[in-house]
Design an enzyme around this catalytic site. Structure first.
Site, PDB file in Angstrom:
ATOM      1  N   LYS A  84       0.877  -1.181   0.000  1.00 46.47           N
ATOM      2  CA  LYS A  84       0.000   0.000   0.000  1.00 46.47           C
ATOM      3  C   LYS A  84       0.910   1.225   0.000  1.00 46.47           C
ATOM      4  O   LYS A  84       1.654   1.471   0.948  1.00 46.47           O
ATOM      5  CB  LYS A  84      -0.872   0.004   1.255  1.00 46.47           C
ATOM      6  CG  LYS A  84      -1.971  -1.036   1.242  1.00 46.47           C
ATOM      7  CD  LYS A  84      -2.646  -1.140   2.584  1.00 46.47           C
ATOM      8  CE  LYS A  84      -3.342   0.133   2.979  1.00 46.47           C
ATOM      9  NZ  LYS A  84      -3.877   0.034   4.372  1.00 46.47           N
TER      10      LYS A  84
HETATM   11  O1  LIG Z   1      -6.589   0.857   3.464  1.00 44.14           O
HETATM   12  C1  LIG Z   1      -6.840  -0.135   4.082  1.00 44.14           C
HETATM   13  C2  LIG Z   1      -6.738  -1.408   3.435  1.00 44.14           C
HETATM   14  O2  LIG Z   1      -6.032  -1.397   2.312  1.00 44.14           O
HETATM   15  C3  LIG Z   1      -7.297  -0.148   5.463  1.00 44.14           C
HETATM   16  O3  LIG Z   1      -6.417  -0.813   6.313  1.00 44.14           O
HETATM   17  C4  LIG Z   1      -7.540   1.252   5.918  1.00 44.14           C
HETATM   18  O4  LIG Z   1      -6.337   1.823   6.313  1.00 44.14           O
HETATM   19  C5  LIG Z   1      -8.569   1.302   6.995  1.00 44.14           C
HETATM   20  O5  LIG Z   1      -9.710   0.611   6.594  1.00 44.14           O
HETATM   21  C6  LIG Z   1      -8.933   2.713   7.278  1.00 44.14           C
HETATM   22  O6  LIG Z   1      -7.850   3.412   7.781  1.00 44.14           O
HETATM   23  C7  LIG Z   1     -10.029   2.784   8.219  1.00 44.14           C
HETATM   24  O7  LIG Z   1     -10.427   4.095   8.193  1.00 44.14           O
HETATM   25  P1  LIG Z   1     -11.314   4.631   9.361  1.00 44.14           P
HETATM   26  O8  LIG Z   1     -12.252   3.522   9.706  1.00 44.14           O
HETATM   27  O9  LIG Z   1     -10.397   4.962  10.481  1.00 44.14           O
HETATM   28  O10 LIG Z   1     -11.998   5.782   8.777  1.00 44.14           O
END
Ligand SMILES: O=C(CO)[C@@H](O)[C@H](O)[C@H](O)[C@H](O)COP(=O)(O)O
Length: 233
Positions: A84
């Site tokens: 990522k």
């Molecule tokens: O981007 C990915 C997966 O690729 C996730 O791990 C992602 O970082 C998380 O779902 C988010 O950070 C969650 O966001 P939030 O629920 O804190 O708004």
């Protein structure tokens, strides 16, 4: 389509593995910190608990650092790695350099044009933070829809993250997301519907199935009669 677990906790990965329909695991630095062990250890554990990809988000901010960190993740979990890389000018450069050897996704996309750059740089996946985008910009589902329109006909797929309800998960897919990543509680929530449970309970209360045949003497008798008649003929 693939549905992933968004977590770095091994016990949650084990539950997701048993579900059978969860195809991989996504992590981020905050989730890795929650596992309270070195990220190397966690990545190895997670990779052993899923047959699919494990997403690792680079934390370095500069080009050389991101490249080195991406390669380090690949050395630890090999072909299961999906990096990522942040949707920043340096991040796009890194994707353009690394996507030939390691599968890359671009994360934290908040404008559809960033998805176009991700695709041109060679990213396999563009990640939208749906609920965060709704909170910060007003409409995370519209972001997914616009990204899908731009990415149509390319090899870049959309992963919807930051999903807070089953409704939001369904809307993201309807808007054109190819994949979802959800925390364990949300995976359990989308697999459960009160009316499905109620309907099945009603059928089971009034009806019979294979395991209940022996327990239903009247029905056994009827069956015996039928069989006797068949044999007489
Ligand atoms: O981007 C990915 C997966 O690729 C996730 O791990 C992602 O970082 C998380 O779902 C988010 O950070 C969650 O966001 P939030 O629920 O804190 O708004």
């Amino acid at each position: 389509m693939a549905i992933y677990l968004d977590s770095a906790i091994a016990s949650e990965a084990e539950i997701a593995r048993r579900m059978g329909w969860v195809k991989g695991i996504t992590t981020n630095p905050t989730l890795l910190a929650k596992s309270q062990q070195p990220p190397e250890t966690t990545l190895i554990q997670l990779a052993s608990l899923t047959p699919g990809p494990v997403f690792y988000q680079v934390t370095a901010m500069d080009y050389e650092g991101m490249i080195a960190e991406g390669q380090a993740a690949y050395e630890i979990i090999g072909n299961q790695t999906i990096l990522k890389i942040p949707a920043t000018p340096v991040g796009f450069e890194v994707v353009a350099s690394l996507s030939w050897e390691i599968t890359c996704s671009v994360t934290a996309i908040y404008h559809p044009i960033q998805a176009a750059i991700a695709s041109e740089a060679g990213a396999k996946i563009a990640i939208a933070y749906v609920n965060r985008a709704t909170r910060l910009l007003g409409d995370g589902i519209a972001l997914v829809r616009d990204m899908a329109a731009i990415l149509k006909g390319t090899d870049t797929e959309i992963l919807a993250a930051s999903i807070k309800s089953p409704e939001e998960a369904a809307l993201a897919l309807q808007a054109g997301a190819d994949h979802l990543t959800l925390p364990l509680a949300m995976l359990q929530a989308i697999a459960t519907h009160d009316l499905s449970e109620k309907t099945v309970a009603e059928f089971n209360q009034n009806g019979i199935g294979l395991k209940t045949l022996e327990l239903a003497p009247d029905i056994n008798t009827d069956m015996d009669l039928d069989m006797d008649m068949d044999m007489d003929i």
